[in-house]
Design a protein around this motif. Sequence first.
Motif, PDB file in Angstrom:
ATOM      1  N   PRO A  29       0.821  -1.209   0.000  1.00 41.94           N
ATOM      2  CA  PRO A  29       0.000   0.000   0.000  1.00 41.94           C
ATOM      3  C   PRO A  29       0.855   1.258   0.000  1.00 41.94           C
ATOM      4  O   PRO A  29       1.867   1.348   0.685  1.00 41.94           O
ATOM      5  CB  PRO A  29      -0.782  -0.119   1.306  1.00 41.94           C
ATOM      6  N   LEU A  78      -4.697   1.951   1.264  1.00 42.16           N
ATOM      7  CA  LEU A  78      -5.660   0.900   0.914  1.00 42.16           C
ATOM      8  C   LEU A  78      -6.508   1.324  -0.287  1.00 42.16           C
ATOM      9  O   LEU A  78      -6.696   0.550  -1.233  1.00 42.16           O
ATOM     10  CB  LEU A  78      -6.559   0.596   2.112  1.00 42.16           C
ATOM     11  N   ARG A  81      -4.734   1.307  -3.703  1.00 37.74           N
ATOM     12  CA  ARG A  81      -4.538   0.027  -4.374  1.00 37.74           C
ATOM     13  C   ARG A  81      -5.682  -0.295  -5.335  1.00 37.74           C
ATOM     14  O   ARG A  81      -5.587  -1.234  -6.126  1.00 37.74           O
ATOM     15  CB  ARG A  81      -4.389  -1.082  -3.338  1.00 37.74           C
ATOM     16  N   SER A 124      -1.516  -0.288  10.141  1.00 40.12           N
ATOM     17  CA  SER A 124      -1.597  -1.690   9.727  1.00 40.12           C
ATOM     18  C   SER A 124      -1.844  -2.655  10.878  1.00 40.12           C
ATOM     19  O   SER A 124      -2.196  -3.815  10.645  1.00 40.12           O
ATOM     20  CB  SER A 124      -0.314  -2.091   8.997  1.00 40.12           C
ATOM     21  N   TYR A 129      -7.991  -2.326   9.672  1.00 42.97           N
ATOM     22  CA  TYR A 129      -7.060  -2.275   8.542  1.00 42.97           C
ATOM     23  C   TYR A 129      -6.840  -3.672   7.978  1.00 42.97           C
ATOM     24  O   TYR A 129      -6.866  -3.877   6.757  1.00 42.97           O
ATOM     25  CB  TYR A 129      -5.727  -1.681   8.979  1.00 42.97           C
ATOM     26  N   ASP A 133      -7.776  -4.637   4.254  1.00 43.28           N
ATOM     27  CA  ASP A 133      -6.683  -5.087   3.396  1.00 43.28           C
ATOM     28  C   ASP A 133      -7.034  -6.420   2.735  1.00 43.28           C
ATOM     29  O   ASP A 133      -6.768  -6.633   1.549  1.00 43.28           O
ATOM     30  CB  ASP A 133      -5.406  -5.211   4.219  1.00 43.28           C
ATOM     31  N   GLN A 137      -7.471  -6.865  -1.334  1.00 40.51           N
ATOM     32  CA  GLN A 137      -6.696  -7.864  -2.052  1.00 40.51           C
ATOM     33  C   GLN A 137      -7.602  -8.857  -2.766  1.00 40.51           C
ATOM     34  O   GLN A 137      -7.306  -9.290  -3.887  1.00 40.51           O
ATOM     35  CB  GLN A 137      -5.762  -8.606  -1.089  1.00 40.51           C
TER      36      GLN A 137
END
Length: 214
Positions: A29, A78, A81, A124, A129, A133, A137
Motif C-alpha cells: 500500500p 488501501l 490500491r 496496519s 485495517y 486489506d 486484495q
Amino acid sequence: MQSLTRIQHGDVSGIGGGSVPLAATLVAPGVTNVLRELKATSLGSGMGQMEGMTLDIVIMLFDQIFDDRKIPSAMKGLIGRLQIPTLKVAILDKTFFSKKTHPARRLLDALGDIALHLPPDFGSSSPLYIELDRLVQKLIDSFQDNIDVFETMRADVERMTSEGVQRAEAEARDLAQEVERKEKLALAKAVAQHAIKLRVDTKKLPPVIVRFLS
C-alpha cells in the motif's frame, strides 16, 4: 484491458516508458498516483481519446483522495490500491461518472465514510485495517471485467463497519455502566465515611472501636 489486468496483478512488463514503480505500489500500500505514471508509458500514450480522458479524470479523483488531510495515510494506501481496478471500471462502464449508485462509486464512498471517522494513528496493526486489506486484495485478485465484485465488496465493508459500530456501542454502554457503578461506589464510600466521622468526632472512643468503624 488485458494490459491493465496484468498491471493490476503486479505485472508491468511490456508497458514501456522506462522504470515505473507500479508493481511495488500495488503490492505494498502506498499513496503514489500510479495512474499519473501510467499515463507517461506507451500504454497510456497509446490510449484512444475517450480512454485518455477517462484516465485523466480518474487521476484527478485519486489526487483528491491523496491530498485530503482528513484521511489517514494507511487508509489512503488501501484506497490507492484500487486505482487500476477503478480505471478499468471507468473505461468499461461510462455510467461510473454519471450514476451516484454505480457499484464502484458506492464502494469508494463507503471507504471514504470510514476514512473520515478514523483516528490519525490508524495503521496496519488495526483489526479494521487487516480486514479492509483482505477485502481489497480479494477484489484485486478476482476482478476481471465483472463490476459486481465492487458491489460485493461494498456490502462486505458496510456489514463489517455496521458490526464495528454495534461493538463500539456495546463497549460504550458497558463503559458507561462501569463509570456509573464506580460513581455510586464512591458516593457510598463518602456517605459511609461521613457517617463514621460524625460519630467518632463527637465521642471519645477507644482506638479499637475507631479502627473497627473505619
